[in-house]
Design an enzyme around this catalytic site. Structure first.
Site, PDB file in Angstrom:
ATOM      1  N   MET A 193       0.834  -1.211   0.000  1.00 18.85           N
ATOM      2  CA  MET A 193       0.000   0.000   0.000  1.00 18.85           C
ATOM      3  C   MET A 193       0.866   1.258   0.000  1.00 18.85           C
ATOM      4  SD  MET A 193      -3.612  -0.491   1.250  1.00 18.85           S
ATOM      5  CE  MET A 193      -3.807  -0.320   3.008  1.00 18.85           C
ATOM      6  N   CYS A 194       1.292   1.724   1.137  1.00 26.73           N
ATOM      7  CA  CYS A 194       2.001   2.989   1.342  1.00 26.73           C
ATOM      8  C   CYS A 194       1.017   4.165   1.263  1.00 26.73           C
ATOM      9  CB  CYS A 194       3.128   3.260   0.358  1.00 26.73           C
ATOM     10  SG  CYS A 194       4.515   2.124   0.489  1.00 26.73           S
ATOM     11  N   GLY A 195       1.308   5.185   2.028  1.00 30.39           N
ATOM     12  CA  GLY A 195       0.507   6.402   1.982  1.00 30.39           C
ATOM     13  C   GLY A 195       1.394   7.582   1.649  1.00 30.39           C
ATOM     14  N   ARG A 227      -2.102   2.853   5.959  1.00 30.51           N
ATOM     15  CA  ARG A 227      -1.594   2.464   4.633  1.00 30.51           C
ATOM     16  C   ARG A 227      -0.120   2.070   4.702  1.00 30.51           C
ATOM     17  NH1 ARG A 227      -4.865   3.507   0.339  1.00 30.51           N
ATOM     18  NH2 ARG A 227      -3.119   2.958  -0.979  1.00 30.51           N
TER      19      ARG A 227
END
Lengths: 298, 227
Positions: free
Chosen positions: A1-3, A32
């Site tokens: 994911m990562c934000g 995330r």
């Protein structure tokens, strides 16, 4: 994911609030990416001075007398402000290259997080809220900034593997996605003289853009050619000394939301990262188109 | 009317309350305050209730809906109305990617624009978009109707089965096996009903119809390049 979050201020009166607004956006994106967090912040430019942000696992040992030693080695005035595991060095801009060469001799364990006239990068392993607290991000001011919360996919959870990545003066890149051709591209870029500190795919994306700009492209052109040369999924947010850009791959699986008012341009992986920004109800809010470069300059 | 403040009471409590409503409920009208981009708002409903969401939501708003009528006075994040079975979802603002994906039934109305992959793999849902839709919309759509009053992005209806697509504006490109088809009286009638249900005053005569050329249903070596 990562934000990913980003905030580019058009209204200078908001500059003292940059850190607090970005921190809130960053913390909202914790689920995330709870592995690590990082922030690049563009502050005021000092006359003829350059900044190096450093990181050390043993800041007390490494930073105590560094300014004095480096100043003596360079024959000039060097100042240093310690912030937890990081420190910001300020020095005459003409000595920057020499300082980068001298640092590994003086402090082999110290790592350079960013270099430029205005950029400072702070990043560490841990929950975004904890990372933000360690560095006092909420109290920082600046003209624009970019933040990242990481869910590691392509390389280890380490401080150096956290985003943003800075591979050229005042440039930084954060990434949500995964690049599938990063190993071959890294080999190619190494042959072109680029240096890498990690096995991370995003570092390759950042170095690719830097290499393109070193060989004559503008940032816009570098991003455009990235669409052909970078294989995989990505939403990139990039920062430069006076600019802020967004690029999504042609498939555009990775989420992105932009908002613009008279006062700012804001980016979030999700809309909820933006909900507490001033006057967001009246902002123009949209999803950036795939394979389209968006860029704002001061 | 039942009012629920999402910020104060939390998502689990909201969905538990809404999902607890039965066919015979007399709590038929609900209002959700402060969604602030939250995910999974009003998912898995199965009762004839009205839910008004006052603001914008995140992922999967109204997912798996049966029977309920949900109106969002804001925008919705990715996957709105995903796998809807019946009922109605009206979004006053824009929708992010894959709105109405895999929906089996019901009506999804988006009054703004929808992003990429709108109606991907739709299986019976009807979708009315007042604005534009993004690339790869109605990819592998199997049945149902997608009505677009604005423009469509790249690769509309790629690998389409029996879903019906109507677009009033331009289509950037058609996907594999998707072709323009003749508009007959029954299509005008169908469109008129859907536009009315979708609170849209566009004229059915202004639309073009697209559908499957049915060349890729059964594997034929001559079509290998199109897959």
């Amino acid at each position: 994911m990562c934000g990913i979050v980003g905030l580019f201020l058009k209204n200078p009166s908001l500059e003292p609030e940059l850190g607090s607004m970005l921190t809130e956006m960053l913390v909202t994106m914790s689920d995330r990416g709870p592995d690590s967090a990082g922030i690049a912040i563009y502050g005021q430019e000092a006359q003829n001075r350059a900044k190096l942000t450093l990181q050390s696992e043993q800041p007390a040992r490494d930073f105590a007398t560094l300014a004095k030693e480096l100043g003596a080695a360079l024959g000039g005035d060097v100042s240093l402000v310690v912030n937890d595991t990081h420190a910001v060095l300020e020095l005459d801009e003409t000595s920057l290259a020499k300082a980068r060469a001298k640092l590994p001799q003086l402090r082999p364990d110290v790592r350079i997080m960013s270099a430029g006239d205005t950029i400072e990068i702070y990043k560490e392993v841990g929950l975004p809220a904890e990372v933000a607290d360690r560095f006092g991000l909420q109290n920082m001011s600046g003209t624009h900034g970019i933040g990242h919360t990481r869910m590691a996919t392509e390389s280890a959870v380490t401080t150096m593997g956290a985003h943003p990545f800075n591979t050229g003066p005042d440039q930084c890149l954060v990434h949500n996605g995964s690049l599938s051709n990063h190993n071959s591209l890294r080999r190619k870029l190494r042959r072109e003289g680029m240096a890498f500190e990690t096995d991370n795919d995003t570092e390759v994306g950042a170095a690719y853009l830097t290499w393109k700009m070193q060989t004559g492209s503008t940032l816009g052109e570098a991003l455009q050619s990235g669409l052909d040369d970078l294989d995989g999924f990505y939403t990139f947010v990039v920062g430069t000394k006076d600019g802020f850009g967004v690029l999504r791959d042609p498939i555009a699986c990775k989420p992105a939301v932009l908002a613009e008012t008279d006062d700012y341009v804001a980016f979030g992986s999700e809309y909820r990262a933006l909900v507490n920004l001033p006057n967001i109800e009246a902002a123009q809010v949209w999803e950036p188109e795939p394979a389209t470069v968006y860029f704002w300059n001061h | 009317m039942q009012t629920f403040d999402l910020e104060a009471d939390g998502l689990r409590a909201l969905n538990a309350a809404l999902q607890a409503q039965t066919q015979e409920t007399n709590q038929t009208s609900w209002q959700v305050l402060n969604p602030k981009g939250a995910h999974a708002v009003a998912v898995g409903l199965d009762a004839p209730i009205d839910v008004q969401v006052k603001g914008s939501t995140g992922y999967y708003c109204g997912g798996m809906n049966k029977q309920a009528s949900i109106r969002v006075s804001g925008s919705v994040g990715p996957g709105a109305a995903e796998n809807m079975m019946s009922g109605r979802i009206i979004v006053e603002g824009d929708a992010s990617q894959y709105a109405g994906a895999t929906g089996h039934g019901g009506l999804l109305v988006i009054k703004g624009n929808a992003a990429s992959r709108c109606g991907i793999s739709m299986k019976g849902i009807d979708i009315v978009v007042h604005g534009n839709i993004g690339h790869m919309s109605a990819f592998m759509a199997q049945s149902g109707t997608l009505v677009v009053c604005g423009d469509a992005g790249d690769a509309l209806g790629d690998s389409l089965y029996e879903a019906r697509l109507f677009v009033r504006g331009s289509v950037q490109s058609l996907g594999a096996d998707c072709v323009e088809k003749e508009m007959r009286t029954e299509h005008i009638e169908l469109l008129r009903e859907l536009l009315e249900a979708g609170e849209c005053d566009a004229k059915p005569e202004e639309f073009k119809r697209y559908g499957s050329a049915r060349k890729l249903y059964n594997f034929d070596i001559d079509n290998a390049g199109d897959y």
